[in-house]
Design a protein around this motif. Structure first.
Motif, short mmCIF file in Angstrom:
data_model
loop_
_atom_site.label_atom_id
_atom_site.label_comp_id
_atom_site.label_asym_id
_atom_site.label_seq_id
_atom_site.Cartn_x
_atom_site.Cartn_y
_atom_site.Cartn_z
N TYR A 177 0.83 -1.20 0.00
CA TYR A 177 0.00 0.00 0.00
C TYR A 177 0.87 1.26 0.00
CZ TYR A 177 -4.20 -2.76 1.19
OH TYR A 177 -5.26 -3.63 1.18
N LYS A 178 1.93 1.23 0.83
CA LYS A 178 2.82 2.39 0.89
C LYS A 178 3.49 2.64 -0.45
CE LYS A 178 6.98 2.44 1.80
NZ LYS A 178 8.27 2.64 1.03
N ASP A 179 3.98 1.59 -1.07
CA ASP A 179 4.66 1.72 -2.37
C ASP A 179 3.70 2.22 -3.45
OD1 ASP A 179 7.03 0.88 -1.26
OD2 ASP A 179 6.86 -1.20 -1.96
N ASN A 180 2.46 1.72 -3.44
CA ASN A 180 1.46 2.20 -4.39
C ASN A 180 1.17 3.69 -4.19
OD1 ASN A 180 1.27 -0.37 -5.40
ND2 ASN A 180 -0.68 -0.85 -4.43
N GLY A 181 1.12 4.10 -2.92
CA GLY A 181 0.90 5.51 -2.61
C GLY A 181 2.01 6.39 -3.14
N VAL A 182 3.24 5.90 -3.02
CA VAL A 182 4.39 6.66 -3.54
C VAL A 182 4.27 6.84 -5.06
CG1 VAL A 182 6.89 6.61 -3.90
CG2 VAL A 182 5.94 5.99 -1.67
N VAL A 183 3.87 5.78 -5.75
CA VAL A 183 3.70 5.84 -7.20
C VAL A 183 2.63 6.86 -7.59
CG1 VAL A 183 2.96 4.53 -9.24
CG2 VAL A 183 4.52 3.49 -7.60
N MET A 184 1.55 6.92 -6.81
CA MET A 184 0.40 7.76 -7.18
C MET A 184 0.49 9.17 -6.62
SD MET A 184 -2.88 5.17 -7.07
CE MET A 184 -3.79 6.20 -8.24
N PHE A 185 1.48 9.46 -5.79
CA PHE A 185 1.50 10.73 -5.07
C PHE A 185 1.52 11.95 -5.99
CE2 PHE A 185 3.91 14.24 -3.07
CZ PHE A 185 2.99 14.58 -2.10
N LYS A 186 2.42 12.00 -6.94
CA LYS A 186 2.52 13.18 -7.80
C LYS A 186 1.31 13.35 -8.72
CE LYS A 186 7.49 14.01 -7.80
NZ LYS A 186 8.72 14.15 -8.63
N PRO A 187 0.91 12.31 -9.46
CA PRO A 187 -0.23 12.51 -10.36
C PRO A 187 -1.60 12.50 -9.67
CG PRO A 187 0.57 10.27 -10.57
CD PRO A 187 1.52 10.99 -9.65
N HIS A 188 -1.72 11.76 -8.56
CA HIS A 188 -3.03 11.58 -7.92
C HIS A 188 -2.88 11.56 -6.40
CE1 HIS A 188 -4.44 10.65 -11.94
NE2 HIS A 188 -3.54 9.69 -12.02
#
Length: 283
Positions: free
Chosen positions: A135-146
């Motif tokens: 979940y944390k890694d997915n959040g990092v991926v989505m942080f800038k665009p979403h």
């Protein structure tokens, strides 16, 4: 279960809806947030218009697909996970996702079967840790665009880890995970939550989520910076300055130097304004 045909489900906050078209009844069970499912798209997604999705592209029609909940890294796929969690195995439904631009993505899908459906409370500490890390890694991926989707992932990650507090009770031998690793991940998640909250100008919440800065021997520079920035935005200039001064050689770090300059300038302006107010009071 003929009564089930035509049933509708709506999530007006997210703009999601589905209407049951058919049901080849298997059993009463719905996918959980940690499920793996097999499903099939029956009709092309209307109005997808290049929006990224791992599952709804025109090349995926009538192709059995496996989806593991909690792996989506695009908004459309995050919403698809939520929709699938409302299905019964064997159910076919017309689904829609309303977009901010006013368009409506429409498609039909069938949940063929649930491959695995483990409840969180039945997972081991090591399994929960790995899920929280994902979940944390997915959040990092989505942080800038979403960032809002990233925030949701970080919250989910933190909630999983909180159930194991105090972390120092966890041992590799008995729990499959060391408490030090769990606490380290929790601090990373808190730091990431602080970044999301800064974007939303929720500065008091940033202070709360970075409280660990005051007790940890060696907090990360990111966490210190975000805490100092929140204090600055709350006009707590002295606390902001003292927070920055915890960073070794902060004078050599451009971000910290710039923030400290802003703190000093705003602090002087604030003091000058206070003096003017006091002088007017006693004229």
């Amino acid at each position: 279960m003929d009564w089930y045909i035509g049933q509708e489900w709506n999530d007006r906050v997210r703009g999601l809806s589905k209407k049951v078209l058919n049901l080849q009844f298997q059993h009463v069970e719905k996918p959980l947030t940690n499920s793996t499912v097999l499903f099939e798209i029956y009709k092309p997604c209307a109005n997808l218009d290049g929006r990224p999705s791992k599952y709804l592209g025109s090349n995926k029609i009538h192709m059995p697909q496996i989806l593991e909940m909690g792996t989506a890294v695009t908004p459309i796929d995050c919403y698809l996970e939520i929709l699938l969690q409302q299905f019964l195995p064997g159910e076919t439904a017309a689904c829609s996702i309303a977009t901010k631009s006013g368009e409506c993505l429409q498609f039909e899908l069938k949940l063929e079967r649930i491959i695995s459906n483990t409840a969180i409370e039945k997972m081991t500490a090591d399994e929960v840790f790995k899920l929280s890390l994902r979940y944390k890694d997915n959040g990092v991926v989505m942080f800038k665009p979403h960032p809002k989707f990233a925030f949701d992932y970080f919250v989910r990650s933190a909630k999983l880890l909180i159930t194991y507090k105090p972390f120092d009770k966890l041992e590799k031998k008995t729990n499959g995970i060391d408490g030090i690793d769990v606490e380290k991940l929790f601090v990373q998640v808190q730091t990431n939550l602080a970044a999301c909250l800064l974007k939303e100008k929720r500065y008091e919440h940033v202070i709360y989520h970075t409280e660990f800065v005051e007790t940890h021997d060696n907090p990360s520079e990111k966490s210190i910076y975000r805490r100092a920035l929140a204090f600055y935005c709350l006009k707590e200039f002295e606390k902001a300055q003292k927070t920055i001064e915890r960073v070794p050689n902060y004078e050599e770090k451009r971000e910290f130097v710039k923030l400290l300059e802003n703190i000093t300038s705003s602090w002087k302006t604030s003091n000058a304004h206070y003096k003017q107010v006091v002088q007017r009071m006693f004229k």
